[in-house]
Enzyme design. Structure first.
Site, PDB file in Angstrom:
ATOM      1  N   SER A  62       0.756  -1.200   0.072  1.00  0.00           N
ATOM      2  CA  SER A  62       0.116   0.022   0.150  1.00  0.00           C
ATOM      3  C   SER A  62       0.806   1.249   0.137  1.00  0.00           C
ATOM      4  O   SER A  62       1.861   1.280   0.620  1.00  0.00           O
ATOM      5  CB  SER A  62      -1.057  -0.038   1.399  1.00  0.00           C
ATOM      6  N   GLU A 119      -0.790  18.188  -7.367  1.00  0.00           N
ATOM      7  CA  GLU A 119      -1.980  18.415  -7.872  1.00  0.00           C
ATOM      8  C   GLU A 119      -3.121  17.460  -6.897  1.00  0.00           C
ATOM      9  O   GLU A 119      -4.227  17.579  -7.063  1.00  0.00           O
ATOM     10  CB  GLU A 119      -2.161  18.024  -9.159  1.00  0.00           C
ATOM     11  N   SER A 120      -2.545  16.567  -6.036  1.00  0.00           N
ATOM     12  CA  SER A 120      -3.448  15.928  -5.117  1.00  0.00           C
ATOM     13  C   SER A 120      -2.643  14.518  -4.796  1.00  0.00           C
ATOM     14  O   SER A 120      -1.532  14.528  -4.069  1.00  0.00           O
ATOM     15  CB  SER A 120      -4.888  15.513  -5.359  1.00  0.00           C
ATOM     16  N   HIS A 166      -3.531   0.049  -3.448  1.00  0.00           N
ATOM     17  CA  HIS A 166      -3.388  -1.069  -2.273  1.00  0.00           C
ATOM     18  C   HIS A 166      -3.386  -2.447  -3.173  1.00  0.00           C
ATOM     19  O   HIS A 166      -4.307  -2.491  -4.346  1.00  0.00           O
ATOM     20  CB  HIS A 166      -4.737  -0.665  -1.495  1.00  0.00           C
ATOM     21  N   CYS A 219      -6.574  18.157  -8.860  1.00  0.00           N
ATOM     22  CA  CYS A 219      -7.116  19.393  -8.939  1.00  0.00           C
ATOM     23  C   CYS A 219      -6.549  20.112 -10.015  1.00  0.00           C
ATOM     24  O   CYS A 219      -6.561  21.585 -10.184  1.00  0.00           O
ATOM     25  CB  CYS A 219      -7.512  20.026  -7.785  1.00  0.00           C
TER      26      CYS A 219
END
Length: 119
Positions: A55, A62-63, A68, A83
């Site tokens: 994970s 941008e985020s 996983h 974004c």
């Protein structure tokens, strides 16, 4: 109001189980996928679970891009939120190839603001 961001959930099936269990391979593939999408990598963190799976997340300007893996099921769940001007298609295509996925399902969401649920 227009969407503040785009959130793409991808599920990869029929993946190479050995690849999904390899911490370094998953880390490298995720970083390459973020870069291929045109995102600006800020940092990343990945963890191998014993006996199965990896994970982790790549934090981008941008985020984020998160994963996983379930090697025992040849399955990976990927979460790509941006974004900014990022080519998520290109990044996910590269990641799918790196993991040897045979199949893929996606759900795309526009984020911000969500409508409240009224009871």
């Amino acid at each position: 109001m227009t969407a503040l961001g785009h959130h793409l959930l991808a599920e990869f099936t029929g993946c190479d189980a050995t690849a999904l269990a390899d911490l370094q391979l998953v880390t490298d593939a995720m970083l390459r996928a973020a870069e291929a999408s045109g995102a600006r990598v800020v940092t990343h963190s990945f963890h191998h679970f014993s006996p199965y799976g990896v994970s982790g997340a790549v934090i981008i300007a941008e985020s984020h891009l998160a994963i996983h893996t379930w090697p025992e099921h040849r399955f990976a769940a990927v979460d790509f939120f941006t974004c900014g001007q990022v080519d998520m298609e290109r990044g996910l295509a590269m990641l799918k190839q790196a993991l040897g996925a045979e199949g893929e399902t996606r759900l795309a969401l526009e984020r911000g603001p969500l409508k409240p649920i009224t009871v």
